[in-house]
Design a protein around this motif. Sequence first.
Motif, PDB file in Angstrom:
ATOM      1  N   ASP A 284       0.870  -1.177   0.000  1.00 19.14           N
ATOM      2  CA  ASP A 284       0.000   0.000   0.000  1.00 19.14           C
ATOM      3  C   ASP A 284       0.904   1.223   0.000  1.00 19.14           C
ATOM      4  O   ASP A 284       1.253   1.765   1.050  1.00 19.14           O
ATOM      5  N   PHE A 285       1.329   1.630  -1.183  1.00 20.04           N
ATOM      6  CA  PHE A 285       2.406   2.604  -1.346  1.00 20.04           C
ATOM      7  C   PHE A 285       1.844   3.872  -1.961  1.00 20.04           C
ATOM      8  O   PHE A 285       1.519   3.913  -3.152  1.00 20.04           O
ATOM      9  N   ASN A 286       1.684   4.936  -1.151  1.00 18.88           N
ATOM     10  CA  ASN A 286       1.145   6.181  -1.689  1.00 18.88           C
ATOM     11  C   ASN A 286       2.271   7.170  -1.989  1.00 18.88           C
ATOM     12  O   ASN A 286       3.443   6.906  -1.754  1.00 18.88           O
ATOM     13  N   TRP A 287       1.865   8.341  -2.492  1.00 17.12           N
ATOM     14  CA  TRP A 287       2.878   9.289  -2.937  1.00 17.12           C
ATOM     15  C   TRP A 287       3.703   9.849  -1.791  1.00 17.12           C
ATOM     16  O   TRP A 287       4.893  10.128  -1.944  1.00 17.12           O
ATOM     17  N   GLU A 288       3.088  10.048  -0.634  1.00 12.30           N
ATOM     18  CA  GLU A 288       3.865  10.536   0.504  1.00 12.30           C
ATOM     19  C   GLU A 288       4.969   9.551   0.874  1.00 12.30           C
ATOM     20  O   GLU A 288       6.107   9.941   1.146  1.00 12.30           O
ATOM     21  N   GLU A 289       4.646   8.257   0.861  1.00  8.23           N
ATOM     22  CA  GLU A 289       5.643   7.230   1.157  1.00  8.23           C
ATOM     23  C   GLU A 289       6.697   7.163   0.057  1.00  8.23           C
ATOM     24  O   GLU A 289       7.887   6.951   0.331  1.00  8.23           O
ATOM     25  N   GLU A 290       6.273   7.347  -1.184  1.00  8.02           N
ATOM     26  CA  GLU A 290       7.228   7.310  -2.283  1.00  8.02           C
ATOM     27  C   GLU A 290       8.250   8.421  -2.171  1.00  8.02           C
ATOM     28  O   GLU A 290       9.461   8.202  -2.284  1.00  8.02           O
ATOM     29  N   LEU A 291       7.781   9.645  -1.925  1.00  9.72           N
ATOM     30  CA  LEU A 291       8.702  10.772  -1.827  1.00  9.72           C
ATOM     31  C   LEU A 291       9.606  10.641  -0.606  1.00  9.72           C
ATOM     32  O   LEU A 291      10.776  11.037  -0.648  1.00  9.72           O
ATOM     33  N   LYS A 292       9.071  10.056   0.471  1.00 12.00           N
ATOM     34  CA  LYS A 292       9.903   9.814   1.649  1.00 12.00           C
ATOM     35  C   LYS A 292      11.012   8.817   1.321  1.00 12.00           C
ATOM     36  O   LYS A 292      12.167   8.971   1.745  1.00 12.00           O
ATOM     37  N   ALA A 293      10.682   7.794   0.533  1.00 10.97           N
ATOM     38  CA  ALA A 293      11.695   6.818   0.115  1.00 10.97           C
ATOM     39  C   ALA A 293      12.765   7.484  -0.734  1.00 10.97           C
ATOM     40  O   ALA A 293      13.966   7.202  -0.590  1.00 10.97           O
ATOM     41  N   GLY A 294      12.353   8.373  -1.637  1.00 16.82           N
ATOM     42  CA  GLY A 294      13.326   9.102  -2.441  1.00 16.82           C
ATOM     43  C   GLY A 294      14.219   9.984  -1.591  1.00 16.82           C
ATOM     44  O   GLY A 294      15.443  10.042  -1.795  1.00 16.82           O
ATOM     45  N   ARG A 295      13.617  10.675  -0.606  1.00 16.26           N
ATOM     46  CA  ARG A 295      14.416  11.519   0.296  1.00 16.26           C
ATOM     47  C   ARG A 295      15.370  10.664   1.126  1.00 16.26           C
ATOM     48  O   ARG A 295      16.487  11.092   1.430  1.00 16.26           O
ATOM     49  N   ARG A 296      14.927   9.478   1.483  1.00 17.71           N
ATOM     50  CA  ARG A 296      15.794   8.596   2.281  1.00 17.71           C
ATOM     51  C   ARG A 296      17.063   8.255   1.505  1.00 17.71           C
ATOM     52  O   ARG A 296      18.175   8.322   2.040  1.00 17.71           O
ATOM     53  N   VAL A 297      16.908   7.913   0.227  1.00 18.04           N
ATOM     54  CA  VAL A 297      18.088   7.567  -0.573  1.00 18.04           C
ATOM     55  C   VAL A 297      18.978   8.792  -0.770  1.00 18.04           C
ATOM     56  O   VAL A 297      20.207   8.718  -0.621  1.00 18.04           O
ATOM     57  N   LEU A 298      18.381   9.923  -1.108  1.00 14.59           N
ATOM     58  CA  LEU A 298      19.161  11.147  -1.284  1.00 14.59           C
ATOM     59  C   LEU A 298      19.937  11.488  -0.015  1.00 14.59           C
ATOM     60  O   LEU A 298      21.105  11.880  -0.066  1.00 14.59           O
TER      61      LEU A 298
END
Length: 377
Positions: A284-298
Amino acid sequence: VSIGDSPVKNWRLSGTAAMPTASNLDSGNMDKYKKSSYACQACPIRCGAIIEQGQGRFAIAGEMHRPEYESLAALGNLLVNDNLESIIKANDICNRYGIDTISTGTAIAYAMECYENGLITRADVDGLELTWGNADAIVALTEKIAQRDGFGAVLADGLAKAVERIGRGSEKFAMAIRGKGIAFHDPRMSPAGGTAFISDANPSHHMNSQIAGMLENGTPIGSDPVLQVPKLDPFGDFDKKGPMYALGYAYQQLFDDAGMCALYTVNTQPPDLAELISCVTGWDFNWEEELKAGRRVLTLRQAFNAREGLTPDQIDLPERLKTEPLKPGAVPFPKIDFHALRQGYFKAMGWDIKTGIPARPVLVELGLDELTKDLPA
């Protein structure tokens, strides 16, 4: 070249007025050498091509992939070289020796400008005439770099070492960020692109700013509320773009990590990545979680650099790109305050602008606390 984005003569010139024969390098001119198409895994577009060019003084042995944009620019218009066969040959040499075409072309451009200004002589460069557009010299020097032969050994370790070896003020001709050649998309035309050049953990990288650039230019990237940003001046509002860039770079990071084709992000609205990931994984992957995942990698990438002592003040554009306007024949653009843009981005990401160290609450929020205990306090 025609729109001024691709540099000519070591980033001194731009546009077709500077190189009227640049169209010689158009991809369609290689169709006569094409043997077949190829694709990345499972891609139906098959935008790659295998070519064979076995004629003349720049003949290659067997087949190779068709040179792509960065290689054409590096070994072509950057060096004012309009000889397509010589670019194919130099690209083939780089492929066979496993060396980077961007770095090779940038090193040759540096040497040509040194030669033009009398810092090195024909005797210094093994008798080569390192004049702009000299296709034979470009191919010969590429081979010398690959083999560390003669003057090629001066350039073979990259621009930082080459500047140390040649000296005499030649650093102003080295168009690189921390010794790494700049990808051939002029930051004077793209605030988002130039900011990524000096803000990403991999400086001078050119494949991480497309989505931020779309947002900057008012192009929608999706309908979800978290993907919306205020409309700002593409060449202004430098103190307001931090959150926009944080969103765009985080989206781009996860897009790359998900294995998606970067061509999806070139001036077209990308697919709904959150939905695609949910469908493939069952999460259950929404956009808030997606952007958080991107910020985590960055943030993890940035933390690595900070741990190793790489601070933001060590990363900057060459002086030429900060002070000289695009010329001639290109549309004039306002001067861009890249330092203000980087400062806004770092603030939005929660990274210290002086040390580059992510704030401890940010690391905890992103689940990186345990992985970053060795960061300086």
